[in-house]
Scaffold this motif. Sequence first.
Motif, PDB file in Angstrom:
ATOM      1  N   ARG A   3      30.214  42.335  41.164  1.00  0.00           N
ATOM      2  CA  ARG A   3      30.157  40.872  41.566  1.00  0.00           C
ATOM      3  C   ARG A   3      29.727  40.857  39.971  1.00  0.00           C
ATOM      4  NH1 ARG A   3      28.147  38.881  47.355  1.00  0.00           N
ATOM      5  NH2 ARG A   3      29.643  36.476  46.267  1.00  0.00           N
ATOM      6  N   ASP A  74      31.172  35.248  40.027  1.00  0.00           N
ATOM      7  CA  ASP A  74      30.491  34.802  41.159  1.00  0.00           C
ATOM      8  C   ASP A  74      29.459  32.368  40.461  1.00  0.00           C
ATOM      9  OD1 ASP A  74      32.040  36.215  43.332  1.00  0.00           O
ATOM     10  OD2 ASP A  74      30.780  37.241  42.191  1.00  0.00           O
ATOM     11  N   ARG A 126      25.030  32.334  47.097  1.00  0.00           N
ATOM     12  CA  ARG A 126      24.910  32.491  49.531  1.00  0.00           C
ATOM     13  C   ARG A 126      25.033  31.075  50.352  1.00  0.00           C
ATOM     14  NH1 ARG A 126      19.262  35.671  47.820  1.00  0.00           N
ATOM     15  NH2 ARG A 126      19.562  37.348  48.247  1.00  0.00           N
ATOM     16  N   GLU A 129      28.978  31.793  49.996  1.00  0.00           N
ATOM     17  CA  GLU A 129      29.422  32.890  51.050  1.00  0.00           C
ATOM     18  C   GLU A 129      29.657  32.058  52.648  1.00  0.00           C
ATOM     19  OE1 GLU A 129      28.046  36.760  48.198  1.00  0.00           O
ATOM     20  OE2 GLU A 129      26.283  35.942  50.253  1.00  0.00           O
ATOM     21  N   GLY A 132      31.716  29.747  53.451  1.00  0.00           N
ATOM     22  CA  GLY A 132      32.773  30.687  53.761  1.00  0.00           C
ATOM     23  C   GLY A 132      33.982  30.732  53.172  1.00  0.00           C
TER      24      GLY A 132
END
Length: 132
Positions: A3, A74, A126, A129, A132
């Motif tokens: 990442r 990312d 975060r 993530e 999702g």
Amino acid sequence: MPRAVLIVGQDPDTVDFTDPALPPGMDAGKVRAGLALAQKLLGEAGFVADLCLTDTGETAEAVIAAQLAGRTYDCVVIGAGIRLPAASLLLFEKVVNAVHRHAPGAPIAFNTTPADSAAAALRWVRATEAAG
């Protein structure tokens, strides 16, 4: 593939540190130390942290495009040294548009100093993530 986070900033040797919009006492050495700390913290969090340092705008878009072509990121962090000074507005617009064009899926984060670049990136990684 590991990442990765990209930290985009103006080359510290080209920054006018007398601009009152920048944090007091900041200088090129402190910028470099803060970026090194950010890279270390991101590494400890499992990320490769690449730096992309631009000039004052003449080649910024091309430099960023070339960097983004080499890896999927990312998150892209845009430094306060580009964002805060009013004199850097055109450079800031060029940077944001280059990132938007060449890494449309990467969240964009903003730091307040080079040393909090890792926190800025991780905040958005975060959040992405979690969504999702």
